[in-house]
Design an enzyme around this catalytic site. Structure first.
Site, mmCIF file in Angstrom:
data_model
loop_
_atom_site.group_PDB
_atom_site.id
_atom_site.type_symbol
_atom_site.label_atom_id
_atom_site.label_comp_id
_atom_site.label_asym_id
_atom_site.label_seq_id
_atom_site.Cartn_x
_atom_site.Cartn_y
_atom_site.Cartn_z
ATOM 1 N N GLU A 91 0.756 -1.270 0.033
ATOM 2 C CA GLU A 91 0.020 -0.122 0.044
ATOM 3 C C GLU A 91 1.004 1.319 0.055
ATOM 4 O OE1 GLU A 91 -4.279 -1.735 2.120
ATOM 5 O OE2 GLU A 91 -2.627 -1.156 3.248
ATOM 6 N N CYS A 104 3.463 8.321 1.367
ATOM 7 C CA CYS A 104 3.900 7.265 2.359
ATOM 8 C C CYS A 104 4.280 6.094 1.509
ATOM 9 C CB CYS A 104 2.929 7.039 3.309
ATOM 10 S SG CYS A 104 3.287 5.732 4.703
ATOM 11 N N CYS A 111 6.703 -7.668 6.747
ATOM 12 C CA CYS A 111 7.897 -7.247 7.440
ATOM 13 C C CYS A 111 8.175 -8.336 8.418
ATOM 14 C CB CYS A 111 7.666 -5.877 8.171
ATOM 15 S SG CYS A 111 9.048 -5.345 9.027
ATOM 16 N N CYS A 115 6.820 -6.107 15.032
ATOM 17 C CA CYS A 115 6.373 -5.327 16.104
ATOM 18 C C CYS A 115 5.005 -5.597 16.444
ATOM 19 C CB CYS A 115 6.495 -3.870 15.599
ATOM 20 S SG CYS A 115 8.261 -3.235 15.301
ATOM 21 N N CYS A 118 1.755 -3.526 15.110
ATOM 22 C CA CYS A 118 1.788 -3.118 13.581
ATOM 23 C C CYS A 118 1.268 -4.357 12.823
ATOM 24 C CB CYS A 118 3.257 -3.073 13.143
ATOM 25 S SG CYS A 118 3.308 -2.455 11.508
ATOM 26 N N CYS A 343 -1.091 5.204 9.858
ATOM 27 C CA CYS A 343 -0.182 4.312 10.094
ATOM 28 C C CYS A 343 -0.201 3.061 10.840
ATOM 29 C CB CYS A 343 0.774 5.069 11.440
ATOM 30 S SG CYS A 343 2.062 5.991 10.938
HETATM 31 N N1 SAH Z 1 9.255 -0.358 9.563
HETATM 32 C C1 SAH Z 1 9.861 1.158 9.830
HETATM 33 C C2 SAH Z 1 8.768 1.905 8.844
HETATM 34 C C3 SAH Z 1 7.212 1.521 8.500
HETATM 35 S S1 SAH Z 1 6.310 1.743 10.131
HETATM 36 C C4 SAH Z 1 9.538 1.557 11.080
HETATM 37 O O1 SAH Z 1 8.850 0.656 11.984
HETATM 38 O O2 SAH Z 1 9.828 2.696 11.472
HETATM 39 C C5 SAH Z 1 6.093 3.421 10.074
HETATM 40 C C6 SAH Z 1 5.700 4.055 11.372
HETATM 41 O O3 SAH Z 1 4.076 3.505 11.891
HETATM 42 C C7 SAH Z 1 6.382 3.561 12.662
HETATM 43 O O4 SAH Z 1 6.779 4.552 13.531
HETATM 44 C C8 SAH Z 1 5.499 2.333 13.191
HETATM 45 O O5 SAH Z 1 5.963 2.311 14.434
HETATM 46 C C9 SAH Z 1 4.336 3.188 13.129
HETATM 47 N N2 SAH Z 1 3.263 2.151 13.316
HETATM 48 C C10 SAH Z 1 3.308 0.756 13.196
HETATM 49 N N3 SAH Z 1 2.067 0.329 13.535
HETATM 50 C C11 SAH Z 1 1.198 1.301 13.907
HETATM 51 C C12 SAH Z 1 -0.028 1.309 14.608
HETATM 52 N N4 SAH Z 1 -0.648 0.052 14.636
HETATM 53 N N5 SAH Z 1 -0.546 2.430 15.102
HETATM 54 C C13 SAH Z 1 0.136 3.599 14.851
HETATM 55 N N6 SAH Z 1 1.397 3.517 14.315
HETATM 56 C C14 SAH Z 1 1.899 2.649 13.892
HETATM 57 FE FE1 SF4 Z 2 7.947 -3.711 10.445
HETATM 58 FE FE2 SF4 Z 2 5.769 -2.870 11.453
HETATM 59 FE FE3 SF4 Z 2 7.960 -2.865 13.030
HETATM 60 FE FE4 SF4 Z 2 7.935 -1.024 11.115
HETATM 61 S S1 SF4 Z 2 6.505 -1.050 12.952
HETATM 62 S S2 SF4 Z 2 9.644 -2.651 11.719
HETATM 63 S S3 SF4 Z 2 6.762 -2.133 9.423
HETATM 64 S S4 SF4 Z 2 6.652 -4.648 11.924
#
Ligand code: SAH
Ligand code: SF4
Length: 385
Positions: A91, A104, A111, A115, A118, A343
């Site tokens: 996306e 974005c 990934c 996390c 996420c 996000c």
């Molecule tokens: N992998 C990279 C970039 C993609 S994620 C990273 O982790 O930085 C982009 C941003 O979205 C990151 O700061 C991540 O922590 C945030 N993010 C991921 N899941 C989220 C969620 N459910 N709610 C709000 N922010 C989120």
């Molecule tokens: Fe991967 Fe999501 Fe963690 Fe970013 S926030 S490193 S996209 S798992």
């Protein structure tokens, strides 16, 4: 299989032209046609000799990933789902604001970091995107938007690598893609208007600092190793002390810049006043707060996370503690809520591979005008101490 010219930075395209027996400067013309004018057909390139156009037709093509769906939010945010083959989709989100247009961009299908908060992390890792697939998102969006808004001017002023995937785990493709974005003959974006967001791949942060020191955002999410090990599993490999030292080294490449720390606010997990005080200790142990800023992100829930967004009053109280300590803090306003473009909500629908397959087969573009009333990836609002 012919070469996809979206895979090359200007240097790569020059080498490609030389292999065709053409002068290197032809590459500049070609590069401008592709990225500045959005050309996808060699016959459009009127200042290239017919003989060259014929040669190119035989051995090259210009192809962005195809669009599976497009959603437009009531707030103007646009989300595209791109087919990247093998049942995978990624996306891309465009966020219009008064003074800028931010895209974005995704760097991977899925990934591997995993996390907890996420949605992309929950779906696991499929594969790295190619340069053509990363640059193709920008190529498509910029030229679509110019048509859509009926303008010849550039629409996208900022790129954030905050879509699906961990960009620093796809380093070589990321670096070439950044070069296309920054090239004056490409998208001409300034270094500070392109942000790479990382969960903290320390060795690659050093490489990026050396190779192409664009703006850096670091996803922190926790003020101590015990909690961060749990939320961002990569912390077990690169703990906080190493991460912060890498941030400081990064800034040595761009001394007047700052690091943005992203912090996703999770109720009862990382959002207490004590967590805020721990952050202050962490940041001040390195230097005063002027080398970084904090961006508090309201958690965007998704089924299966089991986590809850912190209440607004907790977010504001947290922000106040940080700003009172002299740390510039903003709270992100989510955008595109009504189209799941915020996000962390980018899942690319890959959980349901059959559905994606079906849609790929139909190859149709679905336009959905959303009618929800909510605001909708993510503007920043300053917090007044
Ligand atoms: N992998 C990279 C970039 C993609 S994620 C990273 O982790 O930085 C982009 C941003 O979205 C990151 O700061 C991540 O922590 C945030 N993010 C991921 N899941 C989220 C969620 N459910 N709610 C709000 N922010 C989120
Ligand atoms: Fe991967 Fe999501 Fe963690 Fe970013 S926030 S490193 S996209 S798992």
């Amino acid at each position: 299989m012919t070469a996809n010219l979206l895979d090359y930075d200007l240097e790569g395209l020059a080498a490609f032209c030389e292999r065709l027996g053409e002068k290197r400067f032809r590459a500049t013309q070609l590069f401008r046609w592709i990225h500045q004018k959005g050309a996808s057909q060699f016959d459009e390139m009127s200042d290239l000799a017919k003989s060259l156009r014929e040669k190119l037709k035989a051995c090259a093509h210009i192809q962005a990933p195809s669009v599976l769906s497009q959603h437009i939010s009531v707030d103007g945010t646009i989300k595209w789902l791109f087919d990247v083959g093998g049942g995978n989709a990624v996306e891309t989100v465009f966020i219009p604001e008064d003074d800028r247009g931010t895209l974005c961009v995704s760097s991977q299908a899925g990934c591997a970091v995993g996390c907890r908060f996420c949605s992309t992390g929950h779906q696991g890792f499929s594969r790295n995107l190619t340069v053509a697939e990363i640059v193709g998102q920008l190529w498509f969006a910029e030229h679509f938007l110019r048509g859509h808004l009926r303008t010849a001017d550039r629409v996208i002023s900022n790129v954030v690598m905050m879509g699906m995937g961990e960009p620093l785990q796809n380093y070589s493709a990321l670096l070439l893609s950044l070069r296309v974005m920054l090239d004056d003959h490409g998208y001409g974006l300034s270094r500070r208007r392109v942000t790479v967001s990382t969960s903290g791949v320390v060795p690659m942060m050093d490489r990026l600092g050396n190779d192409c020191p664009v703006a850096l955002a670091v996803s922190l999410h926790a003020p101590n190793d015990a909690l961060r090990d749990n939320l961002v599993p990569l912390n077990r490999k690169y703990p906080l002390a190493e991460l912060l030292a890498a941030c400081k080294r990064y800034l040595a490449h761009a001394p007047r810049d700052f690091i943005t720390f992203e912090y996703c606010m999770l109720e009862g997990v990382n959002d207490s006043p004590d967590h805020a005080l721990q952050i202050i200790g962490l940041i001040k142990s390195l230097a005063d707060g002027a080398w970084c800023k904090f961006n508090l992100i309201p958690f965007n829930p998704f089924p299966a996370s089991g986590l809850v967004r912190s209440p607004q009053r907790c977010v504001l109280a947290f922000a106040k503690i940080l700003s009172d300590a002299g740390i510039v803090t903003t709270v992100r306003k989510t955008r595109g809520d009504d189209i799941d473009a915020a996000c962390g909500q980018l899942a690319g629908d890959v959980q349901d591979r059959t559905a994606v397959h079906r849609r790929i087969q139909k190859q149709r573009v679905v336009m959905i005008k959303s009618v929800g009333a909510e605001s909708g990836t993510d503007q920043e609002e300053p917090v007044n101490g």
